[in-house]
Write a protein that holds these residues in place. Structure first.
Motif, PDB file in Angstrom:
ATOM      1  N   LEU A  86      25.891  41.510  42.715  1.00  0.00           N
ATOM      2  CA  LEU A  86      26.781  42.658  42.619  1.00  0.00           C
ATOM      3  C   LEU A  86      26.234  43.846  43.410  1.00  0.00           C
ATOM      4  CD1 LEU A  86      29.384  43.788  41.383  1.00  0.00           C
ATOM      5  CD2 LEU A  86      28.042  44.550  39.422  1.00  0.00           C
ATOM      6  N   LYS A  87      24.927  44.040  43.358  1.00  0.00           N
ATOM      7  CA  LYS A  87      24.315  45.145  44.104  1.00  0.00           C
ATOM      8  C   LYS A  87      24.561  44.980  45.592  1.00  0.00           C
ATOM      9  CE  LYS A  87      19.928  47.544  44.843  1.00  0.00           C
ATOM     10  NZ  LYS A  87      18.493  47.622  44.469  1.00  0.00           N
ATOM     11  N   GLU A  88      24.396  43.756  46.095  1.00  0.00           N
ATOM     12  CA  GLU A  88      24.635  43.504  47.513  1.00  0.00           C
ATOM     13  C   GLU A  88      26.100  43.734  47.874  1.00  0.00           C
ATOM     14  OE1 GLU A  88      23.312  39.585  48.350  1.00  0.00           O
ATOM     15  OE2 GLU A  88      21.213  39.982  47.856  1.00  0.00           O
ATOM     16  N   THR A  89      26.993  43.416  46.954  1.00  0.00           N
ATOM     17  CA  THR A  89      28.415  43.617  47.204  1.00  0.00           C
ATOM     18  C   THR A  89      28.767  45.096  47.209  1.00  0.00           C
ATOM     19  OG1 THR A  89      28.868  41.519  46.077  1.00  0.00           O
ATOM     20  CG2 THR A  89      30.735  42.971  46.463  1.00  0.00           C
ATOM     21  N   LEU A  90      28.179  45.856  46.268  1.00  0.00           N
ATOM     22  CA  LEU A  90      28.515  47.270  46.138  1.00  0.00           C
ATOM     23  C   LEU A  90      28.019  48.110  47.311  1.00  0.00           C
ATOM     24  CD1 LEU A  90      27.886  47.855  42.312  1.00  0.00           C
ATOM     25  CD2 LEU A  90      30.072  47.548  43.481  1.00  0.00           C
ATOM     26  N   VAL A  91      26.928  47.683  47.958  1.00  0.00           N
ATOM     27  CA  VAL A  91      26.407  48.450  49.087  1.00  0.00           C
ATOM     28  C   VAL A  91      27.091  48.057  50.397  1.00  0.00           C
ATOM     29  CG1 VAL A  91      24.168  48.791  47.999  1.00  0.00           C
ATOM     30  CG2 VAL A  91      24.506  46.826  49.503  1.00  0.00           C
ATOM     31  N   ALA A  92      27.964  47.056  50.356  1.00  0.00           N
ATOM     32  CA  ALA A  92      28.701  46.651  51.558  1.00  0.00           C
ATOM     33  C   ALA A  92      29.737  47.734  51.908  1.00  0.00           C
ATOM     34  CB  ALA A  92      29.388  45.312  51.314  1.00  0.00           C
ATOM     35  N   PRO A  93      30.150  47.788  53.159  1.00  0.00           N
ATOM     36  CA  PRO A  93      31.111  48.820  53.592  1.00  0.00           C
ATOM     37  C   PRO A  93      32.543  48.512  53.161  1.00  0.00           C
ATOM     38  CG  PRO A  93      30.550  47.400  55.425  1.00  0.00           C
ATOM     39  CD  PRO A  93      29.666  46.970  54.287  1.00  0.00           C
ATOM     40  N   VAL A  94      32.733  48.327  51.868  1.00  0.00           N
ATOM     41  CA  VAL A  94      34.066  48.096  51.294  1.00  0.00           C
ATOM     42  C   VAL A  94      34.194  48.962  50.045  1.00  0.00           C
ATOM     43  CG1 VAL A  94      34.292  45.740  52.176  1.00  0.00           C
ATOM     44  CG2 VAL A  94      33.211  46.126  49.950  1.00  0.00           C
ATOM     45  N   THR A  95      35.416  49.213  49.619  1.00  0.00           N
ATOM     46  CA  THR A  95      35.617  50.039  48.439  1.00  0.00           C
ATOM     47  C   THR A  95      35.415  49.218  47.177  1.00  0.00           C
ATOM     48  OG1 THR A  95      37.993  49.567  48.290  1.00  0.00           O
ATOM     49  CG2 THR A  95      37.309  51.395  49.721  1.00  0.00           C
ATOM     50  N   ARG A  96      35.004  49.904  46.121  1.00  0.00           N
ATOM     51  CA  ARG A  96      34.817  49.213  44.843  1.00  0.00           C
ATOM     52  C   ARG A  96      36.152  48.750  44.271  1.00  0.00           C
ATOM     53  NH1 ARG A  96      29.754  51.898  41.509  1.00  0.00           N
ATOM     54  NH2 ARG A  96      28.276  51.864  43.255  1.00  0.00           N
ATOM     55  N   MET A  97      37.217  49.435  44.649  1.00  0.00           N
ATOM     56  CA  MET A  97      38.545  49.027  44.197  1.00  0.00           C
ATOM     57  C   MET A  97      38.870  47.629  44.729  1.00  0.00           C
ATOM     58  SD  MET A  97      41.167  49.887  42.413  1.00  0.00           S
ATOM     59  CE  MET A  97      42.905  49.549  42.194  1.00  0.00           C
ATOM     60  N   GLU A  98      38.523  47.358  45.978  1.00  0.00           N
ATOM     61  CA  GLU A  98      38.776  46.043  46.560  1.00  0.00           C
ATOM     62  C   GLU A  98      37.954  44.970  45.847  1.00  0.00           C
ATOM     63  OE1 GLU A  98      39.763  46.408  51.224  1.00  0.00           O
ATOM     64  OE2 GLU A  98      37.844  47.316  50.638  1.00  0.00           O
ATOM     65  N   ILE A  99      36.700  45.298  45.534  1.00  0.00           N
ATOM     66  CA  ILE A  99      35.842  44.343  44.824  1.00  0.00           C
ATOM     67  C   ILE A  99      36.426  44.028  43.454  1.00  0.00           C
ATOM     68  CG2 ILE A  99      33.543  43.948  43.874  1.00  0.00           C
ATOM     69  CD1 ILE A  99      32.471  45.855  46.043  1.00  0.00           C
ATOM     70  N   MET A 100      36.838  45.090  42.748  1.00  0.00           N
ATOM     71  CA  MET A 100      37.391  44.905  41.411  1.00  0.00           C
ATOM     72  C   MET A 100      38.691  44.101  41.466  1.00  0.00           C
ATOM     73  SD  MET A 100      39.857  46.154  39.163  1.00  0.00           S
ATOM     74  CE  MET A 100      40.050  46.053  37.405  1.00  0.00           C
ATOM     75  N   LEU A 101      39.544  44.372  42.451  1.00  0.00           N
ATOM     76  CA  LEU A 101      40.801  43.632  42.580  1.00  0.00           C
ATOM     77  C   LEU A 101      40.535  42.163  42.881  1.00  0.00           C
ATOM     78  CD1 LEU A 101      43.123  46.094  44.568  1.00  0.00           C
ATOM     79  CD2 LEU A 101      43.310  45.411  42.164  1.00  0.00           C
ATOM     80  N   LEU A 243      36.296  52.271  35.456  1.00  0.00           N
ATOM     81  CA  LEU A 243      34.978  51.953  34.896  1.00  0.00           C
ATOM     82  C   LEU A 243      34.110  51.191  35.895  1.00  0.00           C
ATOM     83  CD1 LEU A 243      35.817  50.917  31.207  1.00  0.00           C
ATOM     84  CD2 LEU A 243      34.975  53.113  32.062  1.00  0.00           C
ATOM     85  N   PHE A 244      34.744  50.352  36.712  1.00  0.00           N
ATOM     86  CA  PHE A 244      33.980  49.591  37.694  1.00  0.00           C
ATOM     87  C   PHE A 244      33.370  50.519  38.749  1.00  0.00           C
ATOM     88  CE2 PHE A 244      33.446  46.866  41.434  1.00  0.00           C
ATOM     89  CZ  PHE A 244      32.779  45.783  40.880  1.00  0.00           C
ATOM     90  N   ARG A 245      34.083  51.564  39.098  1.00  0.00           N
ATOM     91  CA  ARG A 245      33.550  52.517  40.090  1.00  0.00           C
ATOM     92  C   ARG A 245      32.333  53.248  39.572  1.00  0.00           C
ATOM     93  NH1 ARG A 245      39.079  53.739  41.433  1.00  0.00           N
ATOM     94  NH2 ARG A 245      39.015  55.541  40.031  1.00  0.00           N
ATOM     95  N   LYS A 246      32.148  53.282  38.249  1.00  0.00           N
ATOM     96  CA  LYS A 246      31.022  54.019  37.659  1.00  0.00           C
ATOM     97  C   LYS A 246      29.784  53.140  37.500  1.00  0.00           C
ATOM     98  CE  LYS A 246      33.591  57.570  35.152  1.00  0.00           C
ATOM     99  NZ  LYS A 246      32.877  58.666  35.819  1.00  0.00           N
ATOM    100  N   ILE A 247      29.860  51.865  37.920  1.00  0.00           N
ATOM    101  CA  ILE A 247      28.675  51.019  37.834  1.00  0.00           C
ATOM    102  C   ILE A 247      27.581  51.592  38.740  1.00  0.00           C
ATOM    103  CG2 ILE A 247      27.736  48.752  38.390  1.00  0.00           C
ATOM    104  CD1 ILE A 247      30.324  47.498  37.639  1.00  0.00           C
TER     105      ILE A 247
END
Length: 249
Positions: A86-101, A243-247
């Motif tokens: 998840l850490k590697e995904t969150l630091v990628a150049p994409v929005t957290r909204m896209e990850i959550m979706l 809530l996902f954006r606050k991780i």
């Protein structure tokens, strides 16, 4: 949208490759269908229900399968936290909204597959679908249940670090949601105070929507069921994304 597709594909592949997870998830729904359905079919008489008790509970069991699979797909978030994905995904150049979706759509897809498996099994147990349009309507309600409760599971998992704690909390929350949904009993026969609680349960509208689609009968107007469940789905996706954006990473 590439990231949404990639995460969705990852979730689906993980699910399809885990045969034990698929078979394990079928245990409880099949138990309810066989034990409650056939056990009480000759004992319980429901007015205006030509399909018998087993026909009455089939939409509820399908909803239960979708509910449990979708909610517990949120545990993937905690798993990814612990193993660093998840850490590697969150630091990628994409929005957290896209990850959550991506996580939400992936979880909803796996829960839909699980629900369809139960639906196919139900056909061998005597279920007769009212029409092709009704079948499509039932699929639509299954998708809404999957999306809303996957987002719900992600929202809870976003605030937790321990998988065992997540499972305990989900069991504490999910069993009352299923129990109050009218999946196993007719809403009209309930006392007023319990009927009130049942009408507050969002899963109730999913169960009745699937029941209308498969059997052509429902205790709640299908249009009302669709509006309420759609509204709940939109709310949960927005809340889960918040809530996902606050991780923290």
């Amino acid at each position: 949208m590439d990231i949404v597709y990639t995460i969705w594909l990852r979730s689906v592949k993980r699910y399809l490759r885990s045969k034990s997870r698929i078979l394990g998830s079928l245990g409880m729904p099949i138990f309810f269908l066989l034990v409650l359905g056939f056990g009480l079919n000759s004992v319980v008489s429901l007015p205006g229900m030509s399909h018998g008790y087993i026909g009455f509970i089939i939409p509820g069991i399908i909803s239960m399968s979708v509910l449990f699979t979708s909610v517990f797909s949120g545990i993937q978030i905690i798993w990814d936290k612990q193993f660093g994905f998840l850490k590697e995904t969150l630091v990628a150049p994409v929005t957290r909204m896209e990850i959550m979706l991506g996580q939400t759509v992936g979880g909803a897809t796996t829960s839909l597959i699980q629900g369809l498996i139960i639906l196919v099994i139900s056909l061998f147990l005597g279920l007769k679908i009212s029409s092709i349009l009704g079948f499509a309507l039932a699929i639509l309600f299954m998708i809404l249940i999957g999306l809303s409760f996957t987002a719900f599971g992600i929202a809870i998992a976003s605030r937790m670090e321990d998988m065992h704690g997540f499972q305990l909390i989900m069991n504490f929350v999910i069993f009352p949601i299923f129990g109050l949904s009218g999946a196993l009993f007719p809403i009209d026969s309930l006392p007023p105070w319990l009927r009130f609680l049942t009408m507050l349960d969002p899963l109730t509208y999913g169960v009745e929507g699937i029941r209308y689609g498969l059997l052509g009968t429902s205790q709640i107007d299908p249009l009302l069921s669709f509006v309420v469940l759609t509204g709940f789905t939109v709310f949960m996706i927005i809340f889960g994304a918040y809530l996902f954006r606050k991780i923290s990473i």
